[in-house]
Design a protein around this motif. Sequence first.
Motif, short mmCIF file in Angstrom:
data_model
loop_
_atom_site.label_atom_id
_atom_site.label_comp_id
_atom_site.label_asym_id
_atom_site.label_seq_id
_atom_site.Cartn_x
_atom_site.Cartn_y
_atom_site.Cartn_z
N LYS A 295 -56.84 14.60 -19.32
CA LYS A 295 -57.59 14.92 -20.55
C LYS A 295 -57.04 14.18 -21.76
O LYS A 295 -57.78 13.68 -22.60
CB LYS A 295 -57.54 16.42 -20.80
CG LYS A 295 -58.42 17.22 -19.87
CD LYS A 295 -58.35 18.71 -20.21
CE LYS A 295 -59.24 19.52 -19.27
NZ LYS A 295 -59.16 20.98 -19.54
N GLU A 296 -55.68 14.07 -21.86
CA GLU A 296 -55.07 13.36 -22.99
C GLU A 296 -55.44 11.89 -22.98
O GLU A 296 -55.71 11.28 -24.01
CB GLU A 296 -53.56 13.54 -22.93
CG GLU A 296 -53.11 14.96 -23.29
CD GLU A 296 -51.61 15.13 -23.12
OE1 GLU A 296 -50.96 14.16 -22.69
OE2 GLU A 296 -51.13 16.25 -23.40
N LYS A 297 -55.44 11.26 -21.79
CA LYS A 297 -55.83 9.85 -21.69
C LYS A 297 -57.27 9.64 -22.16
O LYS A 297 -57.58 8.68 -22.86
CB LYS A 297 -55.67 9.38 -20.24
CG LYS A 297 -54.23 9.20 -19.82
CD LYS A 297 -54.17 8.74 -18.37
CE LYS A 297 -52.72 8.56 -17.92
NZ LYS A 297 -52.63 8.10 -16.51
N ARG A 298 -58.14 10.54 -21.76
CA ARG A 298 -59.56 10.42 -22.17
C ARG A 298 -59.70 10.53 -23.69
O ARG A 298 -60.48 9.80 -24.30
CB ARG A 298 -60.39 11.51 -21.49
CG ARG A 298 -60.73 11.20 -20.06
CD ARG A 298 -61.68 12.26 -19.52
NE ARG A 298 -62.10 11.94 -18.16
CZ ARG A 298 -62.93 12.68 -17.44
NH1 ARG A 298 -63.41 13.81 -17.96
NH2 ARG A 298 -63.27 12.32 -16.21
N LYS A 299 -58.96 11.46 -24.29
CA LYS A 299 -59.02 11.61 -25.75
C LYS A 299 -58.58 10.35 -26.47
O LYS A 299 -59.18 9.93 -27.46
CB LYS A 299 -58.15 12.79 -26.17
CG LYS A 299 -58.77 14.14 -25.84
CD LYS A 299 -57.85 15.27 -26.30
CE LYS A 299 -58.45 16.63 -25.93
NZ LYS A 299 -57.59 17.76 -26.36
N LYS A 300 -57.48 9.71 -25.98
CA LYS A 300 -56.99 8.48 -26.62
C LYS A 300 -58.02 7.37 -26.54
O LYS A 300 -58.27 6.65 -27.50
CB LYS A 300 -55.69 8.05 -25.95
CG LYS A 300 -54.52 8.95 -26.28
CD LYS A 300 -53.26 8.47 -25.56
CE LYS A 300 -52.07 9.40 -25.87
NZ LYS A 300 -50.84 8.96 -25.15
N LYS A 301 -58.63 7.20 -25.37
CA LYS A 301 -59.66 6.17 -25.21
C LYS A 301 -60.84 6.42 -26.14
O LYS A 301 -61.38 5.51 -26.75
CB LYS A 301 -60.14 6.14 -23.76
CG LYS A 301 -59.15 5.54 -22.80
CD LYS A 301 -59.72 5.53 -21.38
CE LYS A 301 -58.71 4.94 -20.40
NZ LYS A 301 -59.26 4.93 -19.00
N HIS A 302 -61.21 7.68 -26.26
CA HIS A 302 -62.36 8.02 -27.12
C HIS A 302 -62.06 7.72 -28.59
O HIS A 302 -62.91 7.23 -29.33
CB HIS A 302 -62.69 9.49 -26.94
CG HIS A 302 -63.89 9.93 -27.72
ND1 HIS A 302 -65.17 9.47 -27.44
CD2 HIS A 302 -63.99 10.75 -28.80
CE1 HIS A 302 -66.01 10.00 -28.29
NE2 HIS A 302 -65.32 10.79 -29.14
#
Length: 576
Positions: free
Chosen positions: A489-496
């Motif tokens: 979830k943290e990786k997805r947030k950074k990409k977004h």
Amino acid sequence: MTSGANGVSLEEPKKMMREDWRKKKELEEERKLGNVPAEVDEEGKDINPHIPQYISSAPWYIDPSRRPTLKHQRPQAEKQKEYNSSGDWYKRGVQEHSVATRYRRGACENCGALTHKRKQCMERPRKAGAKYTGMDIAQDEHVQPQLVFGYDGKRDRWNGYDPEEHVKIVEEYSKVDLAQCALKAQKLQEELASGKLERVNSPRHQGGEEESNSQTERDHSSEDEDKYTDDIDMPGQNFDSKRRITVRNLRIRGDIAKYLRNLDPNSAYYDPKTRAMRENPYANTGRSPDEVAYAGDNFVHYAGDAISMAQTQLFAWEAYEKGSEVHLQADPTKLELLYKSFKAKKEDFKAQQKESILEKYGGQEHLDAPPAELLLAQTENDVEYSRHGTVIKGQQRAIACSKHEEDVRINNHTCIWGSCWKEGKWGYKCCHSFVEYSYCTGETGKEIANTEASLMEKQPEEEEHMIKPKTLMEIHQEKQKEKRKKKHKEKRKKKHKKSSNSNSEGEEEKKQEKLKKALNAEEAQLLHLREITQLDERRRPYNSQYEAREPTEEEMEAYRVKRQRPDGPTASFLGQ
């Protein structure tokens, strides 16, 4: 000066002097007031002074010397159609003439009749015509006149009637009267010869001779009156001998109108269109329908043999549907006998059924018992009456029920199906059963339904407590899965975030470019407006200062930037 074909001068009349015109107007006013006699036309008739001049006087170019007249307003004799008189009619029968013995000049060459030519001749073409042979001269036909009648002549139904034909009818009736007188005289002679009238000539009855003579005269007069009684209709009746139907088309003058039976406005309703009063007008007076002369149309319809007639007709229809060939009008005797036998069999069957039930179950004493009202000599039905005898409260009219069965309770149920609704289901309220046509269980059914509901609520709680304990290995695996999910979830947030930052930077650059373009367009628009305002209004283009397009956000922002505020504190620095 010119003249017409009839020698009439067509010169335009000279203009009247002012004094002559004034005198003419004064004369017209005096004639209108009645102080001076009215003007007379050619025929010596008075002309109404209120009629305008353009109606009463003819145009100068037709006849300038012609006096004022109203002849042209009346029917013109040369334009009127000529109609035959009411006495003219076609001649009936063939006109009898002596047959010609020799051929006449202008007659038909074929038959020799004067009334037609050879082309119109209806006889068989002869080998040698009557013109050449002079033999068998045909009789002249009678040519009927061409009659033209007016409005009254066309509608005169007695036109052409010969009054002498009525003499034959008068003679026929006079002969009948003479024959009747001869028969009466013959009867008197026979009675005298037989000795029936001897007592009249006896001295005891000489004083009553005049009475007997008057009595015989009355008998003879009554016989004459009875001669036409068969042709007389009943008052208010119209009998058609062809259709054999009696129709009541008029009210007998001796009868009382229905709406005058009871003048109370709250009494029976009278329909003026159909002349019907269905209810009893004397209903609120306390008089029974048998005592009054008229008790409403419904009393007439449902009294006497009307009910039995309707029942017989209903039986005929039902019997015909089941295969019996019976008809009320075609064979009434057969239908009546069949209906009587049917009623007798039906009553016997009901009696046998009743006896069999009583023999098996008993209870004859309950059927013979009088009603509860007679046993207790009192009822709980409260009825309130007014001074006039009408019901104010209680004992109202029965509510009309539908054709379907209502309040039907089966299988020991005290409530009908559909009296209970729970969780999207219909059921019985008395036992909370949701199965139609089930047997009623009463309060026990309610208790069972409530316990089932409570058990259904407790079941999920018990399931939670019944879960098996987990091992250490299973707990460790679950924690590892949760950590992996958090990292993902943290990786997805950074990409977004990165993609959103890049998108926002690109959008800002696009907005800046659009704003620059809008500012340049606004400056060009201002210059264009200045040039147009300096021009004259006649040279200015049409709708040059008006634009119907809705402005965009960038154009509105450019307008706000370029807008000059003369009241602002920096207006002096901007050259204003």
